[in-house]
Design an enzyme around this catalytic site. Sequence first.
Site, PDB file in Angstrom:
ATOM      1  N   CYS B 215       0.614  -1.040   0.054  1.00 29.46           N
ATOM      2  CA  CYS B 215       0.613   0.346  -0.430  1.00 29.46           C
ATOM      3  C   CYS B 215       0.945   1.335   0.366  1.00 29.46           C
ATOM      4  O   CYS B 215       1.213   2.291   1.131  1.00 29.46           O
ATOM      5  CB  CYS B 215      -0.781   0.288   0.987  1.00 29.46           C
ATOM      6  SG  CYS B 215      -2.171   1.138   1.021  1.00 29.46           S
ATOM      7  N   CYS B 399      -5.593   1.947  -5.176  1.00 29.21           N
ATOM      8  CA  CYS B 399      -5.569   2.906  -3.944  1.00 29.21           C
ATOM      9  C   CYS B 399      -6.742   4.172  -3.794  1.00 29.21           C
ATOM     10  O   CYS B 399      -6.928   4.853  -4.593  1.00 29.21           O
ATOM     11  CB  CYS B 399      -3.816   3.615  -4.065  1.00 29.21           C
ATOM     12  SG  CYS B 399      -3.593   4.477  -2.686  1.00 29.21           S
TER      13      CYS B 399
END
Lengths: 113, 455
Positions: B215, B399
């Site tokens: 991430c 994202c």
Amino acid sequence: MYEIWLMLNIVWETLLAAWPLVLVLLLVFAGLTWAALSRRGAAWRTAWPVALGGAATVGVLTFLALPSLTRSSLGELKYWVDWLTLAGLAGGFALVTAALLLPLAALLKRQPT
Amino acid sequence: MKQRNGDGRSPEPDLPGAASADLQRRRWLRAFSAAPLVAGMAASPATAAMKTNARIVIAGSGLGGIAVASRLLKQLDGASVTIIDARQKHYYQPGFTLVATGVWPVDKVLDPTADFIPAGVKWIPEMVAEFAPAANVVVTSGGQRIAYDYLVVATGLQLDYAQIEGMDVAAIGRNGLASVYAGPEAAVATWTALDAFRQKGGQALMTLPAGPLKCAGAPLKMTFMVADRLQQAGTLANSRIDFHTGLPTDTVFGVKVVNDDVLARWKALGIHNHYLSKLVAVDPGARKATFASPEGQRETLGYDFLHVVPPMRAPDVVKKSDLAWKESGFAPGGWLEVDKATLQHRRYKNVFGIGDINGTPRGKTAATVKKSAPLVAHNLTQVIAGREPDARFDGYTSCPLIVREGSAMLIEFDYEGKLTPSLPMIEPLQESYLAWLMKVRMLKPAYVSVLKGRV
């Protein structure tokens, strides 16, 4: 197609996570509908305005309140996709309200026999 | 410093609210979700399962491991599927940034692993201690030797806090020390530190190392949210936020168009960027952080709030095995040597990889697993059937980049860094309520659907 399937699964898992509430609403809906259908004189026609009025009220309130209930605000709606999403969600709440109010109002506003 | 398992998760967090999970409720839920009516509604279009007596071992019970197991059970009839992982708690890691910024309570990111292990899978609650791919065997931390015909490596990655001198994960939450990655307890502690910091404001140091990250948007989200929390508290004006990254000049994210957009937003927020500046040491007691340039020049700075993003690498069990890359840019991190299109191991054809452990150009996110789990299950089934793996992964990842509380951008892209919005009407660089709503309300249900092998 995949996105539709994904969205259905999101809705399903969301409902599953809130299953006690969903179950109560379904039972209330089923009970009211059964009661209204089994009683003679239930005023379905006059119940519609009540159901639609209640649904519209809930829809508008949901539209106004949902952003802040999800830690955002109406000011964060920046383009048409945001507005459409919020309108769709408000419409969903309105639909549930109408489904509950319609048999209830039909029961309460019994036609004179 | 304290070491954690695999991808940095501790085996059993002791958290308020988490331990009080209602087991009975969960059992009812599980039974309900397995009911025929539910299965009928939720099952993917049926295809005939292939008969096989293959022994399949899956190392890791994170999203990737469980999602592949769920799919294999549907696709294969008679296969033995074993998951090896000691962790009793499953972490919804995409929610860590929400916990760390005070948006979510921690119990939203914690579930018993047992709730998600599919019925029909054998679960060995130990860690993999050794991979012996030449012998088709894994050895567990308890000393069991498990033979397999096919292996799926889903171990996650190792948060290498040890590379930062003086860093102590247990100290997160005190003296302004924060780090969202280290686990749910660290996310809670990070919010404690941020909540205290925003009351008065001061000097915030945000960090981002070079190299593969899971991430990679999380350090950016944390920076946006630190600015937002200061703004809400009315202390942004008397604060300073400095973002130190080991990446080259004008780079904070691997997708250029997103990178440029973020930099423009940070400029407007008054965030100062420092490039080729790697966090190498921290003194939590003195609230001092030391950064180094590639030339070795060191600079020590004081802080009121420090967000540490550790370097990341493959866990030792993979890194030291023959499954790791031997050459290429992925070799130093010890990442799994998989073909980036088929996710099949390049040398051991009966081995596949999924999730953070893969040595592929991008995509250490839950969204990558969502898209690649069906592909891995399909390609593995192909190999079991004696065919070549024919599904190819484009590197999809996503994202939801939070820009402040209540707003986010939904960014999706592939291996090449090309933006690939799932729905044509989504504008990736448009900050929006929908993207925020997805992050806080819709992605966890989607995640659970992935675990169950439905999407």
